[in-house]
Design an enzyme around this catalytic site. Structure first.
Site, PDB file in Angstrom:
ATOM      1  N   THR A  18     -11.533  15.957  29.146  1.00 49.42           N
ATOM      2  CA  THR A  18     -12.488  14.753  28.557  1.00 49.42           C
ATOM      3  C   THR A  18     -11.737  13.526  27.129  1.00 49.42           C
ATOM      4  O   THR A  18     -11.477  12.440  28.178  1.00 49.42           O
ATOM      5  CB  THR A  18     -13.500  14.790  29.067  1.00 49.42           C
ATOM      6  OG1 THR A  18     -13.929  14.845  29.681  1.00 49.42           O
ATOM      7  CG2 THR A  18     -14.390  12.835  29.122  1.00 49.42           C
ATOM      8  N   ASP A  62      -7.488  20.416  32.540  1.00 48.23           N
ATOM      9  CA  ASP A  62      -8.190  20.154  32.560  1.00 48.23           C
ATOM     10  C   ASP A  62      -9.431  21.692  31.524  1.00 48.23           C
ATOM     11  O   ASP A  62      -8.204  22.737  31.967  1.00 48.23           O
ATOM     12  CB  ASP A  62      -8.741  19.990  34.283  1.00 48.23           C
ATOM     13  CG  ASP A  62     -10.738  20.145  33.862  1.00 48.23           C
ATOM     14  OD1 ASP A  62     -10.875  21.080  33.845  1.00 48.23           O
ATOM     15  OD2 ASP A  62     -11.390  18.707  34.122  1.00 48.23           O
ATOM     16  N   ASP A  95     -15.774  22.300  29.309  1.00 52.49           N
ATOM     17  CA  ASP A  95     -16.207  22.990  30.194  1.00 52.49           C
ATOM     18  C   ASP A  95     -16.401  24.463  29.470  1.00 52.49           C
ATOM     19  O   ASP A  95     -17.146  25.694  29.985  1.00 52.49           O
ATOM     20  CB  ASP A  95     -15.827  22.669  31.853  1.00 52.49           C
ATOM     21  CG  ASP A  95     -16.196  22.023  32.472  1.00 52.49           C
ATOM     22  OD1 ASP A  95     -17.488  20.993  32.353  1.00 52.49           O
ATOM     23  OD2 ASP A  95     -15.804  21.709  33.110  1.00 52.49           O
ATOM     24  N   THR A 171     -23.081  27.685  23.109  1.00 53.04           N
ATOM     25  CA  THR A 171     -23.218  26.733  24.473  1.00 53.04           C
ATOM     26  C   THR A 171     -23.067  26.112  24.616  1.00 53.04           C
ATOM     27  O   THR A 171     -23.663  25.294  24.162  1.00 53.04           O
ATOM     28  CB  THR A 171     -24.139  28.288  25.014  1.00 53.04           C
ATOM     29  OG1 THR A 171     -24.123  29.208  24.487  1.00 53.04           O
ATOM     30  CG2 THR A 171     -24.569  28.571  26.863  1.00 53.04           C
TER      31      THR A 171
END
Length: 348
Positions: A18, A62, A95, A171
């Protein structure tokens, strides 16, 4: 934190994510863009007075597409440039960032320089973005030295918003907040406010400085099984019989608990006897596995399942890939899973 007498030499490895994305004018969806676009939107980088070079994935990806081959590519760039640079900043999508940070922590054996992974929740070209601050702070941390002139950070770490976390303890906790990452079972390595305040007691230090040794053989013959109420024998046995599987991260309830049914115990024991390595990891975000606390956890330990203590799922699966990638036997993998190799878990 002290300032080096010479300009720090930092390598940025831009994988995508991003932080470097731009909106497609037709679809209005975000798409990866090139590194020049990213740097053009952070003119403050020049104020750091660092020597900064960059390498970018072509094309940028991505992070949902991140795989073992990309970890190898990042690690190879670090190895090829290790002696030329004081530190490394990896720009990465959020992610799978914790997976990459965990994988690199195992692959980069004897690491004694900073590898700081960062990204953003909003593209860096947006008027209101966390990307600019994250990138600049990551560069500052990669350049930071202690009173002896040694790198302040000598491990793989994730920098996001207000905190620096150990990479293999991290995490992703939020899809929306700027403070998207957390290390639930290990303190932050640094707190970012008006200054960068390092928690020196929490920083990783190797006992003896040795040459960097990069292990590229990440074996992906591993999987995760998440226990849920109502799991049937047929489904579990089907998962355990997945062709080619060498290791399984078993995400259990609470402090490492699982169903007490005879069929469950038999299925797990038979898998272990076939040579499959099973690691018990809790589904909880805080705490860890206490194999002997309850009878259900005790049952798993008695069948040969290894306790993951307080390791994250991201670190557990990448640690398995790393150990099997070394060509170790199942018994040796079980042995090393019980040890903390680079600060990835706390042994009770």
């Amino acid at each position: 934190m002290t300032t080096p007498s010479r300009k720090p030499h930092i390598l940025i490895i831009y994988t995508g994510g991003t932080i470097g994305m731009i909106e497609n004018p037709d679809t209005h969806s975000l798409e990866p863009f090139d590194f020049t676009h990213l740097i053009d939107n952070v003119p403050k980088i020049k104020m750091l007075d660092y020597n900064i070079d960059n390498i970018q994935f072509n094309p940028p990806i991505d992070s949902s597409d991140m795989s073992q081959k990309h970890w190898v590519e990042i690690a190879r760039h670090i190895e090829d440039n290790f002696d030329r640079f004081d530190g490394f900043v990896v720009l990465h999508g959020t992610d799978t960032m914790a997976y990459t940070a965990s994988a690199l922590s195992f692959m980069l054996e004897n690491l004694h320089k900073p590898v700081i992974i960062t990204g953003s929740q909003l593209p860096i070209g947006e008027v209101r973005t966390d990307g600019e601050e994250n990138l600049i702070t990551a560069l500052q941390i990669a350049a930071a030295t202690d009173a002896n002139g040694d790198p302040m950070v000598q491990e793989v770490a994730i920098l996001f918003e207000d905190y620096l976390w150990r990479g293999n303890r991290s995490t992703k906790m939020s899809a929306d907040n700027f403070n998207a990452f957390k290390s639930n079972n290990y303190p932050s390595l640094a707190k970012i406010g008006l200054g960068i305040h390092f928690n020196e007691e929490a920083l990783w230090r190797v006992q003896a400085k040795r040459p960097l040794n990069v292990q590229y053989g990440m074996d992906t013959s591993v999987m995760v099984i998440d226990l849920v109420p109502g799991l049937t024998e047929a489904i579990l046995r089907h998962q355990l019989a997945t062709p080619g599987i060498k290791g399984i991260v078993l995400k259990t309830f609470g402090s490492g608990n699982a169903p007490t049914a005879d069929w469950f115990r038999s299925a797990i024991r038979e898998a272990v006897e076939r040579g499959i390595v099973i690691l018990n990891v809790t589904q909880c975000v805080n705490g860890g596995v206490h194999a002997r606390r309850y009878a259900t956890g005790n049952m798993l330990a008695d069948t040969g399942v290894v306790s993951g203590h307080d390791i994250t799922c991201e670190a557990a699966i990448t640690k398995m890939m790393y150990l099997f990638g070394l060509g170790l036997s199942a018994q040796d993998v079980r042995c090393y899973l019980s040890c903390s190799l680079c600060g990835e878990m706390t042994l009770s």
